[in-house]
Design an enzyme around this catalytic site. Structure first.
Site, PDB file in Angstrom:
ATOM      1  N   LYS A  68      35.321 109.441  -3.264  1.00 35.07           N
ATOM      2  CA  LYS A  68      36.151 109.026  -4.411  1.00 35.07           C
ATOM      3  C   LYS A  68      37.471 108.373  -4.025  1.00 35.07           C
ATOM      4  CE  LYS A  68      32.974 109.797  -6.023  1.00 35.07           C
ATOM      5  NZ  LYS A  68      32.273 108.614  -6.326  1.00 35.07           N
ATOM      6  N   GLY A  70      37.505 105.057  -2.956  1.00 34.61           N
ATOM      7  CA  GLY A  70      37.347 103.611  -3.012  1.00 34.61           C
ATOM      8  C   GLY A  70      36.289 103.095  -2.040  1.00 34.61           C
ATOM      9  N   THR A  71      35.434 104.003  -1.607  1.00 36.46           N
ATOM     10  CA  THR A  71      34.374 103.671  -0.649  1.00 36.46           C
ATOM     11  C   THR A  71      33.480 102.533  -1.148  1.00 36.46           C
ATOM     12  OG1 THR A  71      34.298 106.084  -0.384  1.00 36.46           O
ATOM     13  CG2 THR A  71      32.668 104.794   0.838  1.00 36.46           C
ATOM     14  N   THR A  72      33.052 102.642  -2.389  1.00 37.72           N
ATOM     15  CA  THR A  72      32.111 101.664  -2.946  1.00 37.72           C
ATOM     16  C   THR A  72      32.713 100.261  -2.939  1.00 37.72           C
ATOM     17  OG1 THR A  72      31.497 103.458  -4.456  1.00 37.72           O
ATOM     18  CG2 THR A  72      30.567 101.287  -4.903  1.00 37.72           C
ATOM     19  N   HIS A 132      31.255 110.118   5.447  1.00 35.47           N
ATOM     20  CA  HIS A 132      32.365 110.965   4.980  1.00 35.47           C
ATOM     21  C   HIS A 132      32.725 112.016   6.037  1.00 35.47           C
ATOM     22  CE1 HIS A 132      32.393 109.212   1.081  1.00 35.47           C
ATOM     23  NE2 HIS A 132      31.377 109.855   0.555  1.00 35.47           N
ATOM     24  N   ARG A 154      43.125 107.652  -0.616  1.00 32.45           N
ATOM     25  CA  ARG A 154      43.625 107.457  -1.977  1.00 32.45           C
ATOM     26  C   ARG A 154      44.498 108.640  -2.342  1.00 32.45           C
ATOM     27  NH1 ARG A 154      39.683 106.926  -7.324  1.00 32.45           N
ATOM     28  NH2 ARG A 154      41.228 105.943  -8.686  1.00 32.45           N
ATOM     29  N   ARG A 287      33.935 104.136 -12.671  1.00 36.13           N
ATOM     30  CA  ARG A 287      34.423 104.830 -13.857  1.00 36.13           C
ATOM     31  C   ARG A 287      35.533 104.034 -14.510  1.00 36.13           C
ATOM     32  NH1 ARG A 287      38.385 108.789 -15.349  1.00 36.13           N
ATOM     33  NH2 ARG A 287      39.377 108.359 -13.345  1.00 36.13           N
ATOM     34  N   GLY A 289      38.586 102.818 -12.294  1.00 36.30           N
ATOM     35  CA  GLY A 289      39.112 101.918 -11.266  1.00 36.30           C
ATOM     36  C   GLY A 289      40.595 101.646 -11.367  1.00 36.30           C
TER      37      GLY A 289
HETATM   38  P1  A3P Z   1      37.832 106.328 -10.737  1.00 34.79           P
HETATM   39  O1  A3P Z   1      36.956 107.520 -10.954  1.00 34.79           O
HETATM   40  O2  A3P Z   1      39.287 106.696 -10.690  1.00 34.79           O
HETATM   41  O3  A3P Z   1      37.564 105.225 -11.691  1.00 34.79           O
HETATM   42  P2  A3P Z   1      34.124 106.064  -4.176  1.00 34.79           P
HETATM   43  O4  A3P Z   1      33.616 104.661  -4.154  1.00 34.79           O
HETATM   44  O5  A3P Z   1      34.789 106.457  -2.893  1.00 34.79           O
HETATM   45  O6  A3P Z   1      33.086 106.999  -4.636  1.00 34.79           O
HETATM   46  O7  A3P Z   1      35.308 106.080  -5.241  1.00 34.79           O
HETATM   47  C1  A3P Z   1      35.038 105.871  -6.607  1.00 34.79           C
HETATM   48  C2  A3P Z   1      36.294 105.396  -7.305  1.00 34.79           C
HETATM   49  O8  A3P Z   1      36.506 104.002  -7.009  1.00 34.79           O
HETATM   50  C3  A3P Z   1      36.171 105.496  -8.803  1.00 34.79           C
HETATM   51  O9  A3P Z   1      37.498 105.738  -9.268  1.00 34.79           O
HETATM   52  C4  A3P Z   1      35.662 104.110  -9.151  1.00 34.79           C
HETATM   53  O10 A3P Z   1      35.827 103.746 -10.488  1.00 34.79           O
HETATM   54  C5  A3P Z   1      36.497 103.254  -8.219  1.00 34.79           C
HETATM   55  N1  A3P Z   1      35.920 101.934  -7.980  1.00 34.79           N
HETATM   56  C6  A3P Z   1      34.623 101.617  -7.774  1.00 34.79           C
HETATM   57  N2  A3P Z   1      34.472 100.302  -7.593  1.00 34.79           N
HETATM   58  C7  A3P Z   1      35.712  99.744  -7.674  1.00 34.79           C
HETATM   59  C8  A3P Z   1      36.195  98.401  -7.594  1.00 34.79           C
HETATM   60  N3  A3P Z   1      35.387  97.386  -7.382  1.00 34.79           N
HETATM   61  N4  A3P Z   1      37.534  98.219  -7.737  1.00 34.79           N
HETATM   62  C9  A3P Z   1      38.365  99.249  -7.968  1.00 34.79           C
HETATM   63  N5  A3P Z   1      37.963 100.537  -8.054  1.00 34.79           N
HETATM   64  C10 A3P Z   1      36.636 100.784  -7.920  1.00 34.79           C
END
Ligand code: A3P
Length: 321
Positions: A68, A70-72, A132, A154, A287, A289
């Site tokens: 959570k 910003g990995t994705t 992770h 984060r 979710r 972002g």
């Molecule tokens: P939120 O739940 O605050 O929206 P991870 O990728 O490590 O699982 O983290 C997920 C978080 O990154 C979520 O945060 C998600 O919405 C946000 N996120 C995913 N894609 C994103 C993007 N392209 N730009 C900004 N934030 C992003």
């Protein structure tokens, strides 16, 4: 008479059963304390298999993070940067696959096949992986090779809120204990959360980044939000794919930013309806972002408690979160 395999299997099960456990929200088997961090009990065998077998090459690029953080997003950016010469934006695999499919996790995906050692020899270089797992527990060959590591962290308050929402999205909800946000904060602050304690995780990579700046580059979700373009140029340079003057003037950087933007990725069919990871639909990874969403969920008292802890753990490190 027992076969060698059976003895190995029994020894392994004995070892796993002796690890300290805590409830955790993910899965009925909870979390196990392994090598100083908490991880879903089910994936301890995957981590051991990865540690024993993964051979790193100098060209590998490994994206590390706590869940959570910003990995994705960073996966999508990294994939786009590295593959921009071979695939055009209009035809990139990112339009058809979730970023986690393109930059797979060692512990959830590659080494998750019942201890069958994966054949990674067909993956074209540079190979992109993610994890992770804390720095200290990475496979030895990652530390010894010249491969590069990107780390993203984060603000813990936003991470907690994001994680709590994510946890509540899991399917197989019958396996998962639903926690209130306050309970969730509580275990987080005790360090008893997935890949926690968060301070050890973040500081582990932070220190490596300071000591070995050519090996480990540290990113913050907040910086990435504030000035995506500068951060993306820095990322491209670090992994050995800097943008040329020509690419800059053609607007390639902007195209990548647009492709990987929250709204664009979230609205793709594959991310609205697909499922790649166990337990979670692709849409769970997108979710809101935003930076600072925690104010909408945490009371000032609870936030204060977390901020005190952050101060206590990070103030002497030079890292501000
Ligand atoms: P939120 O739940 O605050 O929206 P991870 O990728 O490590 O699982 O983290 C997920 C978080 O990154 C979520 O945060 C998600 O919405 C946000 N996120 C995913 N894609 C994103 C993007 N392209 N730009 C900004 N934030 C992003």
């Amino acid at each position: 008479e027992m076969s060698d395999d059976q003895i190995d299997q029994d020894q392994k099960e004995l070892f796993l059963s002796q690890l300290t456990k805590t409830k955790g929200w993910l899965g009925s088997s909870g979390l196990s304390f392994y090598q100083g961090f908490w991880c879903p009990s089910k994936i301890v065998p995957n981590i051991i298999s990865f540690q024993n077998h993964f051979k790193s090459h100098d060209q590998d690029i490994i994206l590390a993070s706590k869940p959570k953080s910003g990995t994705t997003w960073l996966k999508a950016l990294l994939f786009s940067i590295v593959n921009r010469a071979s695939t055009s934006i209009s035809n990139t695999p990112l339009l058809r696959s979730n970023p986690h499919e393109l930059v797979p996790f060692f512990e959830f995906t590659l080494y998750a096949n019942n201890n069958k050692i994966p054949d990674l020899s067909n993956i074209p270089f540079p190979r992109l992986f993610s994890t992770h797992i804390p720095y200290d527990s990475l496979s030895k060959s990652i530390k010894e090779s010249k491969c590069r590591i990107l780390y993203i962290c984060r603000n813990p308050l936003d991470t907690i809120v994001s994680h709590w929402h994510f946890a509540n999205q899991a399917d197989h909800l019958n396996l998962i204990s639903k926690w209130t946000l306050e309970e969730f904060v509580d275990v987080y602050c005790k360090g008893e959360e997935v890949f926690g304690p968060f301070w050890d995780h973040i500081l582990g990579y932070w220190k490596q980044g300071l000591e070995h700046p050519r090996k480990v580059m540290f990113f913050k979700y907040e910086d990435l939000k504030k000035d995506t373009k500068t951060q993306v140029r820095k990322l491209a340079e670090f992994v050995g794919y800097p943008f040329s003057m020509e690419e800059e003037s053609l607007g390639i950087v902007d195209e990548i930013l647009k492709l990987c933007s929250f709204k664009n990725l979230k609205d793709l069919d594959v991310n609205k309806h697909g499922k790649f990871m166990p337990y979670f639909e692709n849409k769970s990874y997108f979710r809101k972002g935003e930076v600072g969403d925690w104010v909408n969920h945490l009371s000032p008292t609870v936030a204060d408690q977390v901020e005190k802890l952050i101060h206590e753990k990070f103030s002497s490190s030079g890292l501000t979160l």
